[in-house]
Design a protein around this motif. Structure first.
Motif, PDB file in Angstrom:
ATOM      1  N   ASN A 137       0.811  -1.209   0.000  1.00 38.55           N
ATOM      2  CA  ASN A 137       0.000   0.000   0.000  1.00 38.55           C
ATOM      3  C   ASN A 137       0.846   1.262   0.000  1.00 38.55           C
ATOM      4  OD1 ASN A 137      -2.455  -1.404   0.100  1.00 38.55           O
ATOM      5  ND2 ASN A 137      -2.201  -1.758   2.301  1.00 38.55           N
ATOM      6  N   THR A 138       2.147   1.141  -0.363  1.00 32.65           N
ATOM      7  CA  THR A 138       3.040   2.297  -0.356  1.00 32.65           C
ATOM      8  C   THR A 138       2.923   3.044  -1.673  1.00 32.65           C
ATOM      9  OG1 THR A 138       4.571   1.099   1.050  1.00 32.65           O
ATOM     10  CG2 THR A 138       5.417   3.048  -0.074  1.00 32.65           C
ATOM     11  N   LEU A 139       2.675   4.336  -1.603  1.00 34.40           N
ATOM     12  CA  LEU A 139       2.512   5.164  -2.795  1.00 34.40           C
ATOM     13  C   LEU A 139       3.862   5.723  -3.200  1.00 34.40           C
ATOM     14  CD1 LEU A 139       0.248   6.272  -4.661  1.00 34.40           C
ATOM     15  CD2 LEU A 139       0.242   8.325  -3.233  1.00 34.40           C
ATOM     16  N   GLY A 140       4.321   5.422  -4.427  1.00 37.90           N
ATOM     17  CA  GLY A 140       5.586   5.917  -4.921  1.00 37.90           C
ATOM     18  C   GLY A 140       5.483   7.360  -5.362  1.00 37.90           C
ATOM     19  N   LYS A 141       6.658   7.957  -5.633  1.00 36.56           N
ATOM     20  CA  LYS A 141       6.673   9.380  -5.997  1.00 36.56           C
ATOM     21  C   LYS A 141       6.036   9.606  -7.372  1.00 36.56           C
ATOM     22  CE  LYS A 141      11.375   9.305  -7.893  1.00 36.56           C
ATOM     23  NZ  LYS A 141      12.726   9.908  -7.798  1.00 36.56           N
ATOM     24  N   ASP A 142       6.166   8.631  -8.302  1.00 33.02           N
ATOM     25  CA  ASP A 142       5.550   8.795  -9.616  1.00 33.02           C
ATOM     26  C   ASP A 142       4.027   8.816  -9.508  1.00 33.02           C
ATOM     27  OD1 ASP A 142       8.030   8.847 -10.791  1.00 33.02           O
ATOM     28  OD2 ASP A 142       8.049   6.703 -11.253  1.00 33.02           O
ATOM     29  N   ALA A 143       3.497   7.918  -8.653  1.00 32.70           N
ATOM     30  CA  ALA A 143       2.048   7.899  -8.463  1.00 32.70           C
ATOM     31  C   ALA A 143       1.582   9.176  -7.780  1.00 32.70           C
ATOM     32  CB  ALA A 143       1.655   6.681  -7.632  1.00 32.70           C
ATOM     33  N   LEU A 146      16.898   8.460  -0.457  1.00 35.23           N
ATOM     34  CA  LEU A 146      17.622   7.957   0.706  1.00 35.23           C
ATOM     35  C   LEU A 146      17.492   6.447   0.813  1.00 35.23           C
ATOM     36  CD1 LEU A 146      19.207   8.453   3.306  1.00 35.23           C
ATOM     37  CD2 LEU A 146      17.028   8.858   4.478  1.00 35.23           C
ATOM     38  N   ASN A 147      16.301   5.950   0.526  1.00 32.85           N
ATOM     39  CA  ASN A 147      16.080   4.498   0.573  1.00 32.85           C
ATOM     40  C   ASN A 147      16.935   3.783  -0.475  1.00 32.85           C
ATOM     41  OD1 ASN A 147      14.465   2.120   1.530  1.00 32.85           O
ATOM     42  ND2 ASN A 147      13.779   2.120  -0.601  1.00 32.85           N
ATOM     43  N   ASP A 148      17.037   4.360  -1.683  1.00 29.94           N
ATOM     44  CA  ASP A 148      17.873   3.764  -2.732  1.00 29.94           C
ATOM     45  C   ASP A 148      19.335   3.734  -2.304  1.00 29.94           C
ATOM     46  OD1 ASP A 148      15.616   3.474  -4.257  1.00 29.94           O
ATOM     47  OD2 ASP A 148      15.958   5.282  -5.456  1.00 29.94           O
ATOM     48  N   THR A 149      19.776   4.818  -1.663  1.00 32.03           N
ATOM     49  CA  THR A 149      21.166   4.880  -1.202  1.00 32.03           C
ATOM     50  C   THR A 149      21.441   3.843  -0.129  1.00 32.03           C
ATOM     51  OG1 THR A 149      21.274   7.252  -1.696  1.00 32.03           O
ATOM     52  CG2 THR A 149      22.931   6.376  -0.185  1.00 32.03           C
ATOM     53  N   MET A 150      20.505   3.694   0.820  1.00 32.62           N
ATOM     54  CA  MET A 150      20.688   2.724   1.901  1.00 32.62           C
ATOM     55  C   MET A 150      20.694   1.302   1.355  1.00 32.62           C
ATOM     56  SD  MET A 150      21.149   4.468   4.589  1.00 32.62           S
ATOM     57  CE  MET A 150      21.018   3.175   5.822  1.00 32.62           C
ATOM     58  N   ASN A 151      19.894   1.043   0.317  1.00 34.21           N
ATOM     59  CA  ASN A 151      19.875  -0.292  -0.271  1.00 34.21           C
ATOM     60  C   ASN A 151      21.206  -0.638  -0.927  1.00 34.21           C
ATOM     61  OD1 ASN A 151      17.238  -0.838   0.497  1.00 34.21           O
ATOM     62  ND2 ASN A 151      16.349  -0.060  -1.401  1.00 34.21           N
ATOM     63  N   ALA A 152      21.881   0.387  -1.465  1.00 31.52           N
ATOM     64  CA  ALA A 152      23.166   0.155  -2.133  1.00 31.52           C
ATOM     65  C   ALA A 152      24.334   0.146  -1.157  1.00 31.52           C
ATOM     66  CB  ALA A 152      23.397   1.232  -3.199  1.00 31.52           C
ATOM     67  N   PHE A 189       5.507  16.128  -1.844  1.00 32.51           N
ATOM     68  CA  PHE A 189       6.160  15.410  -2.939  1.00 32.51           C
ATOM     69  C   PHE A 189       7.672  15.481  -2.817  1.00 32.51           C
ATOM     70  CE2 PHE A 189       8.169  15.631  -7.143  1.00 32.51           C
ATOM     71  CZ  PHE A 189       7.883  14.354  -7.599  1.00 32.51           C
ATOM     72  N   SER A 190       8.177  16.660  -2.452  1.00 30.05           N
ATOM     73  CA  SER A 190       9.622  16.830  -2.287  1.00 30.05           C
ATOM     74  C   SER A 190      10.153  15.922  -1.184  1.00 30.05           C
ATOM     75  CB  SER A 190       9.946  18.292  -1.978  1.00 30.05           C
ATOM     76  OG  SER A 190      11.339  18.473  -1.765  1.00 30.05           O
ATOM     77  N   SER A 191       9.415  15.855  -0.092  1.00 27.86           N
ATOM     78  CA  SER A 191       9.831  14.990   1.022  1.00 27.86           C
ATOM     79  C   SER A 191       9.807  13.522   0.607  1.00 27.86           C
ATOM     80  CB  SER A 191       8.920  15.201   2.229  1.00 27.86           C
ATOM     81  OG  SER A 191       8.995  16.534   2.706  1.00 27.86           O
ATOM     82  N   LEU A 192       8.768  13.147  -0.156  1.00 29.79           N
ATOM     83  CA  LEU A 192       8.654  11.766  -0.621  1.00 29.79           C
ATOM     84  C   LEU A 192       9.816  11.393  -1.529  1.00 29.79           C
ATOM     85  CD1 LEU A 192       7.005   9.139  -0.855  1.00 29.79           C
ATOM     86  CD2 LEU A 192       5.799  10.197  -2.783  1.00 29.79           C
ATOM     87  N   GLU A 193      10.178  12.325  -2.425  1.00 32.19           N
ATOM     88  CA  GLU A 193      11.288  12.057  -3.341  1.00 32.19           C
ATOM     89  C   GLU A 193      12.602  11.912  -2.584  1.00 32.19           C
ATOM     90  OE1 GLU A 193      12.877  13.688  -7.640  1.00 32.19           O
ATOM     91  OE2 GLU A 193      12.059  15.118  -6.210  1.00 32.19           O
ATOM     92  N   GLN A 194      12.832  12.766  -1.583  1.00 34.99           N
ATOM     93  CA  GLN A 194      14.054  12.674  -0.796  1.00 34.99           C
ATOM     94  C   GLN A 194      14.121  11.359  -0.028  1.00 34.99           C
ATOM     95  OE1 GLN A 194      14.495  16.157   1.645  1.00 34.99           O
ATOM     96  NE2 GLN A 194      14.246  17.567  -0.067  1.00 34.99           N
ATOM     97  N   LEU A 195      12.994  10.934   0.524  1.00 37.66           N
ATOM     98  CA  LEU A 195      12.968   9.661   1.229  1.00 37.66           C
ATOM     99  C   LEU A 195      13.232   8.492   0.285  1.00 37.66           C
ATOM    100  CD1 LEU A 195       9.930  10.181   3.646  1.00 37.66           C
ATOM    101  CD2 LEU A 195      12.342  10.040   4.272  1.00 37.66           C
TER     102      LEU A 195
END
Length: 228
Positions: free
Chosen positions: A25-31, A70-76, A61-67
Motif C-alpha cells: 500500500n506504499t505510494l511511490g513518488k511517480d504515483a 535515501l532508501n535507494d542509497t541505503m539499499n546500495a 512530494f519533495s519529502s517523498l522524493e528525498q525519502l
C-alpha cells in the motif's frame, strides 16, 4: 467538488495501479505526481485549488522524493561496504595470521603448534595425523596457563605436506578442558565467496571471521639492510 473528486479518483486509480504504485500500500513518488497532475487537470474552474494547499502538496512530494532517494542509497550501502571490506582484506596478503583451524604445514624438522586454552590445564596430549587421517605421532604437554600457547613438534622424518592435529587436556581436578586449535602462517591469497572473505593460510582457505590475530611480517633481510 463531487465531480472533481470522482474524476481524480477514477484517473489516479487506473494510472497509479498500473506502473507508478510500489508494492503493498506504499505510494511511490511517480504515483504521487500523477495524482497531483490529475488534481490540477480536474479541479473546478469556479473553485480552484487554494495556493497554500498546492504548496503543501508540493512540499509533500519533495519529502517523498528525498525519502525515496535515501532508501535507494541505503539499499546500495551493503554493496559499497562489501567492496570496501574486500579491498581492505586484500591488504593482508603477506602478513602473518592466526586463525581457528587444526592444519599443520610440515616442511622441515620442526613445526610449531599453536592452540588456545580457555582455562589452566594440568596436562595434555597432542595427536598428529597425516593427510590420510592416520595417527603418525603423539606429544604430551605439562601444566599451562589459560590463553594462547604453543609447542614445537619434532617433525623430522615426516614427509612434507599438510597434517592435522587434535588436543585432549585435563585441569588439576582431572576434568576435561576443550582446547581451541589454531593454525598460523603467511597470508598468500584472498578469495570472495557469497559475500564472505577467505584468507589462504598455509594453503588452507579460512573465513575472515575465524581469524584471531594479524601480525605484520618483519622485513626481509634484503629490505632490512636498506632500513636506517
Amino acid at each position: 467538488m463531487g465531480t472533481y473528486v470522482q474524476n481524480v479518483t477514477s484517473y489516479t486509480s487506473s494510472s497509479a495501479n498500473s506502473t507508478s504504485k510500489t508494492s503493498g500500500n506504499t505510494l511511490g513518488k511517480d504515483a504521487f505526481m500523477t495524482m497531483l497532475i490529475a488534481q490540477l487537470q480536474n479541479q473546478d474552474p469556479l473553485n480552484p485549488m487554494d495556493g497554500t494547499e498546492f504548496a503543501v502538496q508540493l512540499a509533500q512530494f519533495s519529502s517523498l522524493e528525498q525519502l525515496q532517494n535515501l532508501n535507494d542509497t541505503m539499499n546500495a550501502l551493503p554493496e559499497y561496504l562489501g567492496a570496501f571490506s574486500n579491498a581492505q582484506v586484500a591488504n593482508l596478503i603477506g602478513q602473518e595470521a592466526t586463525a581457528q583451524g587444526n592444519v599443520l604445514q610440515v616442511s622441515g624438522s620442526s613445526t610449531k603448534i599453536k592452540y588456545s586454552l580457555p582455562s589452566d590445564i594440568q596436562s595434555g596430549t597432542i595427536s598428529i595425523y597425516n593427510s590420510k587421517g592416520l595417527l603418525v605421532d603423539t606429544m604430551t604437554v605439562g601444566s599451562q596457563k589459560a590463553g594462547t600457547q604453543s609447542t614445537t613438534w619434532n617433525s623430522s622424518g615426516h614427509e612434507t605436506g599438510d597434517y592435522t592435529y587434535e588436543i585432549s587436556a585435563k585441569d588439576s581436578s582431572g576434568n576435561g578442558v576443550t582446547v581451541n586449535t589454531l593454525l598460523s602462517g603467511t597470508v598468500t591469497g584472498v578469495t570472495y565467496k557469497n559475500n564472505v572473505s577467505y584468507l589462504t593460510i598455509n594453503g588452507q582457505e579460512v573465513a575472515f571471521s575465524d581469524v584471531t590475530a594479524i601480525n605484520k611480517s618483519p622485513p626481509s633481510s634484503s629490505m632490512a639492510s636498506l632500513l636506517p
